[in-house]
Design a protein around this motif. Structure first.
Motif, short mmCIF file in Angstrom:
data_model
loop_
_atom_site.label_atom_id
_atom_site.label_comp_id
_atom_site.label_asym_id
_atom_site.label_seq_id
_atom_site.Cartn_x
_atom_site.Cartn_y
_atom_site.Cartn_z
N ASN A 1 -17.87 -2.08 -8.53
CA ASN A 1 -17.06 -2.27 -7.32
C ASN A 1 -17.49 -1.33 -6.28
N THR A 2 -18.60 -1.02 -6.13
CA THR A 2 -19.36 -0.21 -5.00
C THR A 2 -20.03 -1.08 -4.04
N ALA A 3 -20.21 -0.75 -2.87
CA ALA A 3 -21.12 -1.23 -1.85
C ALA A 3 -22.61 -1.41 -2.47
N ASP B 1 -22.22 4.30 -2.33
CA ASP B 1 -21.07 4.53 -3.21
C ASP B 1 -19.64 4.10 -2.57
N MET B 2 -19.79 3.75 -1.49
CA MET B 2 -18.33 3.09 -0.87
C MET B 2 -17.52 2.13 -1.74
N SER B 3 -16.42 2.01 -1.95
CA SER B 3 -15.84 1.13 -2.79
C SER B 3 -15.62 -0.17 -1.96
N GLU B 4 -15.60 -1.35 -2.76
CA GLU B 4 -15.89 -2.47 -2.08
C GLU B 4 -14.40 -2.67 -1.57
N HIS B 5 -13.51 -2.41 -2.00
CA HIS B 5 -12.10 -2.37 -1.19
C HIS B 5 -12.15 -1.76 0.14
N GLU B 6 -12.93 -0.51 0.59
CA GLU B 6 -13.12 0.01 1.79
C GLU B 6 -14.07 -0.92 2.69
N PHE C 1 -15.21 -4.88 7.28
CA PHE C 1 -15.49 -6.20 7.53
C PHE C 1 -14.37 -7.04 8.22
N GLU C 2 -13.30 -6.89 7.76
CA GLU C 2 -12.05 -7.38 8.14
C GLU C 2 -11.58 -7.07 9.51
N ARG C 3 -11.47 -5.70 9.64
CA ARG C 3 -10.86 -5.18 10.77
C ARG C 3 -11.90 -5.22 12.11
#
Lengths: 460, 460
Positions: free
Chosen positions: A145-147, A225-230, A235-237
């Motif tokens: 779940n990371t970038a 190591d950025m989380s996929e949620h972030e 992307f969305e914003r």
């Protein structure tokens, strides 16, 4: 020069909906018409075939899988949800699995291979050719779940000191660009990321212009190591198509594209929906009975414990129940209303937390607001309930009891609706998973306790 | 030629998370430091500022809005959810609103203007200049939640008989391409859509090649009246960036891009989450107390009716409750377990329907499976409950009663969990909205009825 009738013949919306496709495939499967199925599959995208497979009971699912041409298997596997994929891989022999794995991008294969039983995992790794294995192992070094897990290493990069004409000549030799290439990456000789060069700039700039003058240095970048949620929120914003992924020393590692982000958004929304009912987000609707029953049984067991707790609370008040049977009749009302009101607050909190809209700065205001809303609705509906209860049982005492208990329970529900998700988040538990169980346990217990407790004081 | 230190200084991930940004802005707002806020806002994307506004209580929200530069207002408004946007527009005077409207794309403005009270709607329409008004009215002719509403008319189109070199020269004069341009549209003299020409083909092809030879005729197209749900499913399944939108005569009307689709996916997932708790998907967490209480109160009222229904069922069994008080204690257990089991099935059905995975072809199998799962879990937990009830009350009769009622309720719950969403969908009601209320009403009533009814037969 071009045949316009041919062109027009193709300007059709997709003629068959997914539901129609499903019906047709099932019909062909039942009749054993393999050729007709193959024809349908040829027109379908891999994700659509994956959806079809997920829509079939075990037997038909294997039947359809048998018909799918080997060269499409890898791509389809990468589009399946974990549980449905496991059900298919279980039936594949090692030769078939290796063939499918060979056609998968390393980032997709990484997801598949991690779900395999240990011995198949090792066997598959050993059969892959050196280059593919190395790329796979590179992906596997990044945390789940990371970038780093999401990114594709299929990236076009250029140097800042060349001209647009040189880049265009180079692209023409390339022939095929990686999917969703909206930017090229500009890097230095050591592979450090410098900036992005939009494909639009390439198209609209003077061929003599130099990349360094056209590139955008303010593009957001993502660390591996950025989380996929972030990543998804970014992307969305910012309405992005792709973003560069860098390591801590600014080396360009790869790029993440919007199609993977759409999958994450879908997964996260599935998670919120299914976890709330105690289901895994990969739960396979068409899984066989036994595994489904086992997984769901656990959640029923948790619920059984909480409802025994509530029953124990009622058990403390046998005396008053024994004397006034009307209390048993009205028993579910207070608890239920508290549960509904609390779950409204909880649901808003879960969404607010997912959107990063809640912080210390506004929690105090929020608690105040929710308590006020709880008080207003508590009072309003308490009046109604008191009135109905009076008509039903003709006792002012019972009316006063149930009204007071309801106001109290709605206040506690509001407070619990705000504090439970915040508390769970603080200790690192996803509020969408267990928030609702804890909340209804609280509102059940407070509901029974306040109603029967007040009844003991007021009526006995 | 380029300054690498400057470039490197910019290769940072976004330094402040949304939560930190929120904390900082609130601090500056409280201290009245407008300049500091403006500085923060300059670095933020419009969607991030919109998120900030949605994270603030009413007073602070207007405070922040006052600081936002007029030229950014239109873009930010288009990123706000309906309810939060209405709260801000209410405070804008007509001059400010018109200025903001001028900077909005017609498809965004259409969404805003439809939410306005009638007199402001008319006033705003009259103040827009002719061209803008016409484009807006063109968008408004399409039904809500259709492709026509989503699309942008900002499209680059070319003829099939020109060369790549001609297209490139034309693009260079254009300077700026519409956002997310991954394809140009190929049209004939009458504006009929023929095919798409990928930007990648433009970059990789010989400048002498002719568009008609390079264009892709198998691109999926969308009709203006296709629902946004179908559009989103198409983008999601086929990993698309943009799609052409045509009218029934194949005229090119515009294009839909992935960023709008991401918003739809987010909205749909919010809808499933929030509707279930009787909340609107645009519900503003930071709305003032009164409107929040009013909206949520309605849902509580609906719940109150269903729980009175359940209470009425219990009321029919006063005789048995009067004699055996243990029944009142155990009353919540059967209903609660049925509700939990049923909502697991319901949740899976809601997701399956949203993904078009359920059709006549597989419903029968699904009902069989869910009933089998319900029976297995019903029997397993009935044994546990019977055992605990026996330890508690020492009555075989009570144990047999509660065990039988639980098995029965879990079977009904499984059936209801499959049939309720299917029935609701057939009559055109979104199962995510009212499925859960109907289901728990069924499981409550069946739970109380079977438990107390069996008790009357077995124990009296």
């Amino acid at each position: 020069m071009i045949d316009e009738t041919v062109a027009q013949a193709n300007t059709k919306p997709p003629e068959t909906t997914q539901a129609e496709l499903l019906a047709q495939v099932v019909e062909h499967l039942d009749a054993g018409r393999r050729d007709d199925i193959v024809e349908h599959l040829e027109a379908a995208h891999a994700a659509e075939v994956a959806d079809l497979l997920e829509s079939l009971p075990p037997d038909q699912r294997s039947g359809l899988w048998d018909v799918i041409p080997a060269e499409q298997e890898g791509e389809i596997l990468s589009h399946l949800r974990d549980e449905a994929r496991a059900s298919i891989i279980e039936e594949m022999d090692d030769v078939e699995l290796v063939a499918a794995a060979r056609s998968m991008a390393p980032e997709d294969l990484a997801e598949v291979i991690e779900e395999l039983p240990d011995e198949r995992h090792t066997a598959l790794l050993q059969t892959l050719d050196g280059d593919h294995r190395q790329r796979l192992q590179a992906v596997l070094t990044f945390g789940q779940n990371t970038a780093g897990r999401l990114m594709s290493t299929d990236v076009l990069s250029v140097r800042p000191d060349v001209s647009v004409a040189v880049v265009l000549r180079w692209l023409r030799r390339h022939q095929v660009l990686p999917p969703h290439t909206d930017t090229l990456m500009v890097i230095d000789e050591q592979g450090h990321y410098l900036a992005t060069l939009g494909v639009d700039r390439l198209l609209t700039s003077d061929p003599q212009a130099i990349v360094g003058q056209l590139m955008r240095q303010d593009t957001v970048v993502v660390r591996a190591d950025m989380s996929e949620h972030e990543v998804a929120a970014l992307f969305e914003r910012r309405d992005l198509i792709s973003l560069p992924v860098l390591d801590q020393e600014d080396h360009l590692l790869g790029r993440i594209t919007i199609d993977d982000v759409v999958d994450i958004i879908r997964e996260e929304s599935d998670k919120v929906l299914l976890n709330r009912a105690g289901l895994d987000e990969d739960e396979d609707l068409f899984a066989p009975v036994m595994p489904s029953a086992r997984r769901r049984g656990l959640w029923l067991g948790i619920n059984l414990m909480t409802v025994f707790l509530a029953a124990a609370v009622i058990g403390r008040f046998e005396a008053v129940l024994d004397q006034i049977v009307a209390l048993a009749v009205l028993l579910p009302i207070v608890a239920s209303m508290g549960g509904i009101a609390g779950s409204q607050t909880l649901t808003l909190m879960i969404r607010g937390l997912a959107l990063d809209q809640i912080a210390n700065a506004n929690v105090r205001w929020l608690i105040g607001k929710e308590i006020a809303v709880g008080a207003l609705n508590g009072i309003a509906w308490a009046v109604v309930v008191a009135f109905v209860a009076y008509l039903w049982f003709g006792s002012t005492g019972i009316s006063v009891t149930i009204a007071s208990a309801m106001i109290l329970n709605l206040l506690i529900a509001a407070l619990a609706g705000v504090l439970i998700p915040l508390g769970l988040k603080r200790v690192g538990i996803d509020p969408a998973l267990s928030g609702a169980v804890i909340l209804t346990t609280v509102t059940d217990i407070v509901g029974f306790l306040s109603f029967l407790g007040l009844a003991t004081v007021i009526l006995l």
